[in-house]
Motif scaffolding. Structure first.
Motif, short mmCIF file in Angstrom:
data_model
loop_
_atom_site.label_atom_id
_atom_site.label_comp_id
_atom_site.label_asym_id
_atom_site.label_seq_id
_atom_site.Cartn_x
_atom_site.Cartn_y
_atom_site.Cartn_z
N GLY A 33 0.84 -1.21 0.00
CA GLY A 33 0.00 0.00 0.00
C GLY A 33 0.86 1.25 0.00
N THR A 34 0.23 2.38 -0.27
CA THR A 34 1.02 3.61 -0.45
C THR A 34 1.73 4.03 0.83
OG1 THR A 34 -1.02 4.85 -0.12
CG2 THR A 34 -0.31 4.53 -2.39
N MET A 35 1.18 3.65 2.01
CA MET A 35 1.85 4.06 3.24
C MET A 35 3.22 3.39 3.40
SD MET A 35 0.09 4.44 6.97
CE MET A 35 0.84 3.07 7.82
N SER A 36 3.50 2.37 2.59
CA SER A 36 4.78 1.67 2.70
C SER A 36 5.95 2.57 2.29
CB SER A 36 4.79 0.38 1.87
OG SER A 36 4.73 0.68 0.50
N ILE A 37 5.66 3.66 1.60
CA ILE A 37 6.74 4.60 1.22
C ILE A 37 7.38 5.22 2.47
CG2 ILE A 37 5.30 6.67 0.99
CD1 ILE A 37 6.88 7.42 -1.50
N ARG A 38 6.59 5.31 3.57
CA ARG A 38 7.11 5.94 4.78
C ARG A 38 8.32 5.21 5.35
NH1 ARG A 38 3.67 9.95 7.10
NH2 ARG A 38 5.26 10.10 8.71
N ARG A 39 8.47 3.93 5.01
CA ARG A 39 9.62 3.17 5.53
C ARG A 39 10.95 3.74 5.04
NH1 ARG A 39 8.61 -2.55 3.24
NH2 ARG A 39 8.07 -1.23 1.47
N PHE A 40 10.90 4.41 3.89
CA PHE A 40 12.16 4.85 3.28
C PHE A 40 12.33 6.38 3.33
CE2 PHE A 40 10.86 0.83 1.10
CZ PHE A 40 11.70 0.03 1.86
N LEU A 41 11.61 6.98 4.26
CA LEU A 41 11.66 8.44 4.44
C LEU A 41 11.93 8.73 5.90
CD1 LEU A 41 8.35 9.20 2.51
CD2 LEU A 41 10.63 9.83 1.71
N ARG A 42 12.45 9.95 6.17
CA ARG A 42 12.49 10.40 7.56
C ARG A 42 12.22 11.90 7.59
NH1 ARG A 42 17.16 12.73 9.30
NH2 ARG A 42 18.76 12.83 7.67
N PRO A 43 11.60 12.37 8.68
CA PRO A 43 11.25 13.78 8.73
C PRO A 43 12.47 14.65 9.04
CG PRO A 43 10.58 12.68 10.76
CD PRO A 43 11.17 11.62 9.89
N VAL A 44 12.57 15.78 8.37
CA VAL A 44 13.63 16.75 8.65
C VAL A 44 12.95 18.10 8.89
CG1 VAL A 44 15.68 17.94 7.76
CG2 VAL A 44 15.31 15.53 7.22
N SER A 45 13.36 18.80 9.96
CA SER A 45 12.87 20.15 10.23
C SER A 45 13.87 21.17 9.72
CB SER A 45 12.71 20.37 11.74
OG SER A 45 11.49 19.87 12.17
N TYR A 46 13.36 22.24 9.16
CA TYR A 46 14.21 23.33 8.65
C TYR A 46 13.84 24.58 9.44
CZ TYR A 46 14.88 20.02 4.84
OH TYR A 46 15.17 18.90 4.11
N GLN A 47 14.76 25.02 10.29
CA GLN A 47 14.47 26.16 11.18
C GLN A 47 15.20 27.40 10.68
OE1 GLN A 47 14.54 25.13 15.32
NE2 GLN A 47 15.08 27.21 15.94
N ASN A 48 14.42 28.42 10.31
CA ASN A 48 14.97 29.69 9.81
C ASN A 48 15.90 29.49 8.62
OD1 ASN A 48 13.60 31.37 11.48
ND2 ASN A 48 15.25 31.65 12.96
N VAL A 49 15.68 28.43 7.84
CA VAL A 49 16.54 28.21 6.66
C VAL A 49 16.05 29.16 5.56
CG1 VAL A 49 17.24 26.52 4.91
CG2 VAL A 49 16.98 25.81 7.29
N PRO A 50 16.96 29.95 4.96
CA PRO A 50 16.52 30.89 3.92
C PRO A 50 15.77 30.16 2.80
CG PRO A 50 18.83 31.23 4.48
CD PRO A 50 18.40 30.00 5.20
N GLU A 51 14.73 30.81 2.32
CA GLU A 51 13.86 30.24 1.27
C GLU A 51 14.67 29.65 0.11
OE1 GLU A 51 10.36 30.82 1.51
OE2 GLU A 51 9.79 30.08 -0.46
N SER A 52 15.71 30.38 -0.31
CA SER A 52 16.46 29.93 -1.49
C SER A 52 17.23 28.64 -1.22
CB SER A 52 17.43 31.03 -1.91
OG SER A 52 18.33 31.27 -0.84
#
Ligand code: NAP
Length: 501
Positions: free
Chosen positions: A475-494
């Motif tokens: 199922g499509t949720m199986s893609i989550r196994r190969f991902l991890r969350p990353v937070s970007y704090q005050n990272v310039p838009e560019s």
């Protein structure tokens, strides 16, 4: 045309030594066995491909997945012919499995196109917040890196070279190194040739995909232990999966190991449902149990019924249905041997009666049906082991309390099935609370074989059904196994990834 070699980052290479395929029809072929050197070569190329491949737009990756599907379909009849010869599975089953495989690739292409899987979040900056200002924080799922995939023996297409694990990892943006299953090396090579063509047509980096054939256990060890591999997808036995899982955990940098292992998939027949249609359920169970010579991880190997006349009708109907089934070849000689050993152990187990079944020659297997009392089941955990093949055991409970106690006795399962009518809802409510803690999928009034590939599917479950803690391999949720969350704090838009701007 088969080369008998390994596809390593766009080149067909020899490994060390050879092994022979063990075909059911036609001649066996010689294949080059995998080597540790090839593993290193493939993973180095995958590591180099990762920054390029993961930075491609979602649309480009979706196009690549669709092109793989087209190239597989283009050689569909060749794949069916060799797949059937190697595995003994009938051509119609392989045709169906191919459309499942290409459908899965196209589903993942659609799934990444809308970007919802990225789970993007944005907490906007609050510079005037007291007592401390809040920075701008954005979150997005990012691909893990190169992924190792161990193809399954029982799904030569849908869980192998371009199967669910490969499709999910490529969709996520991860290059893949497949360890082919030695039960179907020719099928694996043809599918790898289709992927090679898609890589050429789409201009993908060559290291995005490699196939290393089996024939050498060191290949699996080296794959799991290589520092550039960031996750593993595995379908197979509890023993094999557990030993590779342990290797993954013992690395200096442990990595997620998504193992889809064994399951006996209990099926409960509640009293009102049994009264209304015990024989129908018995026939349906026998069909599910024996489908594909019982070689499905969702095979419902245990049925739990409440003793009495309805239980008798259930047993009789199931036995009559199973009697009609002739012996058929299993996927490999070793799987057939394990089936013979497993049914022989049940035949001599204390408190177990054989209703029907007999030994089949060579690589063939025929159904077996056993019966025991709930008390005996509860006292003998050895009866709870998976017998991979068309073997079923009926557990007779003396009443619904007894049935619930049997339900509590199960280890983690892929599925729990309940047959119920309106009058069964009281006990069903209690049973479902137990099921939710034990299984990845709960079904009512159906049979667990036949896993739908869709958004809401979970194919996994608590250990030992899988090592997919909180994940699914279908199922499509199986893609989550190969991902991890990353937070970007005050990272310039560019500097943000395109998908977060
Ligand atoms: P398996 O023996 O676990 O093999 C699966 C894959 O893992 C193969 O590529 C195998 O390599 C590799 N492998 C296994 N043990 C290893 C180890 N210790 N070190 C390195 N690599 C290892 O499974 P199988 O051949 O598919 O079937 C055997 C049994 O698995 C069946 O009888 C059944 O009980 C179970 N099974 C379960 C499912 C399921 O969906 N849950 C599916 C299929 C089979 P090689 O090619 O070198 O053997």
């Amino acid at each position: 045309m088969l080369t008998g070699k390994h596809l390593i980052a766009g080149r067909w290479n020899d490994g060390s030594g050879t092994f022979r395929s063990d075909t059911i029809t036609g001649d066996d072929r010689t294949f080059s066995a995998g080597s540790v050197e090839l593993v290193h070569e493939a993973i180095t190329a995958a590591d180099e491909a990762f920054p390029v491949y993961s930075a491609l737009s979602r649309g480009t990756r979706a196009g690549f997945l669709r092109t793989i599907a087209e190239e597989i379909d283009a050689i569909g009849s060749q794949i069916t012919a060799i797949g059937s010869a190697e595995t003994g599975l009938p051509p119609a089953r392989l045709e169906g499995e191919r459309s499942r495989t290409t459908g899965q690739l196209r589903l993942f292409a659609d799934h990444i196109a809308d970007g919802l899987y990225l789970d993007r979040r944005h907490d906007i900056a609050l510079p005037d917040r007291k007592p401390v200002p809040r920075p701008d924080i954005r979150l997005m799922q990012r691909p893990l890196g190169p992924v190792a995939v161990f193809g399954a023996s029982n799904f030569p297409l849908a869980f192998s070279t371009a199967g669910g694990d490969t499709a999910a990892a490529l969709a996520a943006g991860c290059p893949v190194v497949v360890k082919g299953h030695s039960a179907h090396p020719g099928t694996g090579e043809l599918v790898a040739q289709a992927i090679e063509k898609a890589i050429g047509r789409c201009g993908m980096p060559l290291g995005v995909f490699s196939l290393i054939q089996g024939g050498n256990r060191a290949v699996g060890h080296a794959l799991v232990q290589h520092p550039s591999i960031k996750a593993v997808g595995f379908t197979g036995s509890l023993a094999g999966g557990r030993s590779l899982f342990d290797l993954a955990m013992a690395r200096p940098e442990p990595i997620p190991f998504f193992g889809e292992l064994g399951s006996i998939n209990p099926m409960f027949v509640l009293p009102s449902a049994a009264k209304a249609r015990a024989a129908d359920i018995g026939r349906g169970w026998a069909g599910s149990l024996s489908q594909g010579v019982g070689q499905f991880c969702t095979n419902p190997g245990v049925a739990i019924v409440v003793a009495g006349t309805d239980a008798g009708s259930f047993v009789k109907a199931a036995a009559e249905e199973l009697q009609k089934i002739s012996p058929a070849p299993m996927l490999t000689a070793s799987i057939a041997r394990s089936y013979r050993d497993g049914t022989a152990a049940l035949e001599t187990a204390e408190g177990v009666t054989k209703e029907m079944g007999q030994i089949s020659p060579d690589r063939a297997a025929a159904p077996y049906l056993f019966r025991t009392k709930a008390r005996n089941w509860l006292a003998n955990p050895t009866l709870h082991s998976e017998v991979f093949g068309p073997s079923g055991i009926i557990v007779e409970a003396s009443d619904v309390r007894d049935l619930l106690e049997v339900a509590r006795s199960f280890e983690g399962q892929l599925t729990f099935t309940v047959h119920l009518d309106d009058d069964d809802c009281g006990v069903a409510r209690e049973l479902l609370l137990i099921a939710e803690r034990k299984a990845g999928r709960i079904l009512c009034n159906g049979y667990p074989t036949g896993v739908e590939i869709c958004d809401a599917m979970v194919h996994g479950g608590p250990y030992p059904a899988s090592t997919n803690f909180g994940a699914t391999s279908v199922g499509t949720m199986s893609i989550r196994r190969f991902l991890r969350p990353v937070s970007y704090q005050n990272v310039p838009e560019s500097l943000l990834p395109d998908d977060l701007r």
